[in-house]
Design an enzyme around this catalytic site. Sequence first.
Site, PDB file in Angstrom:
ATOM      1  N   HIS A  38       0.835  -1.211   0.000  1.00  0.00           N
ATOM      2  CA  HIS A  38       0.000   0.000   0.000  1.00  0.00           C
ATOM      3  C   HIS A  38       0.870   1.261   0.000  1.00  0.00           C
ATOM      4  O   HIS A  38       0.562   2.231  -0.690  1.00  0.00           O
ATOM      5  CB  HIS A  38      -0.940   0.005   1.209  1.00  0.00           C
ATOM      6  CG  HIS A  38      -2.232  -0.691   0.961  1.00  0.00           C
ATOM      7  ND1 HIS A  38      -2.343  -2.063   0.858  1.00  0.00           N
ATOM      8  CD2 HIS A  38      -3.474  -0.203   0.767  1.00  0.00           C
ATOM      9  CE1 HIS A  38      -3.601  -2.383   0.632  1.00  0.00           C
ATOM     10  NE2 HIS A  38      -4.307  -1.277   0.565  1.00  0.00           N
ATOM     11  N   LYS A 103     -10.206  -8.120   7.706  1.00  0.00           N
ATOM     12  CA  LYS A 103     -10.899  -8.438   8.953  1.00  0.00           C
ATOM     13  C   LYS A 103     -10.834  -7.229   9.867  1.00  0.00           C
ATOM     14  O   LYS A 103      -9.881  -6.448   9.823  1.00  0.00           O
ATOM     15  CB  LYS A 103     -10.313  -9.682   9.626  1.00  0.00           C
ATOM     16  CG  LYS A 103      -8.909  -9.516  10.151  1.00  0.00           C
ATOM     17  CD  LYS A 103      -8.426 -10.776  10.855  1.00  0.00           C
ATOM     18  CE  LYS A 103      -6.998 -10.548  11.357  1.00  0.00           C
ATOM     19  NZ  LYS A 103      -6.452 -11.739  11.989  1.00  0.00           N
TER      20      LYS A 103
END
Length: 176
Positions: A38, A103
């Site tokens: 990222h 999650k």
Amino acid sequence: MKTHKINTKQLKNNINELSAGDTVLLSGTVYTARDAAHAKLLELIKKGESLPFKIKDATIYYAGPTEAPLGRPIGSCGPTTSSRMDVFTPALLNEGLCCMIGKGNRSFDVVESMVTNGAVYLCAIGGAGALAAKSIVECEIVAFPELGCESIKRLEFEDFPLIVGIDSRGNSVFVK
């Protein structure tokens, strides 16, 4: 609550049909990316350079799959805690990312950006990476091989089981 069988190619067109708590069996192309990847993607965006895959309408799975055992395309492939990507996510959503898989809950800024950009957040079951890998039929490194298990990989899902954690309207299974 509904169960949706969706291919990633149709995901953007069907995003408004998904509601927090719905079940999704997702098939199609998904890219893995964790923290280090990222950071590299955000650097490319800031420089105005091309990303290593088409981000518009793409799905990113926050995972760092393990090496594939003999005869399988991938090893264990469970979700990473999504909040670790929150600092990077609004920029990717602004570039056209339509779905994230991970999650845990997301920050206010991410949810706000999801609503603005019409995106969805799907949750995978933590601790079941070996089971999840059975729904992955293909795996190929597409960027940043130097990151090892955190390189960006192109996966092909086949009925990967997920839950809509936060829908495109900002409704969340994490908020009562």
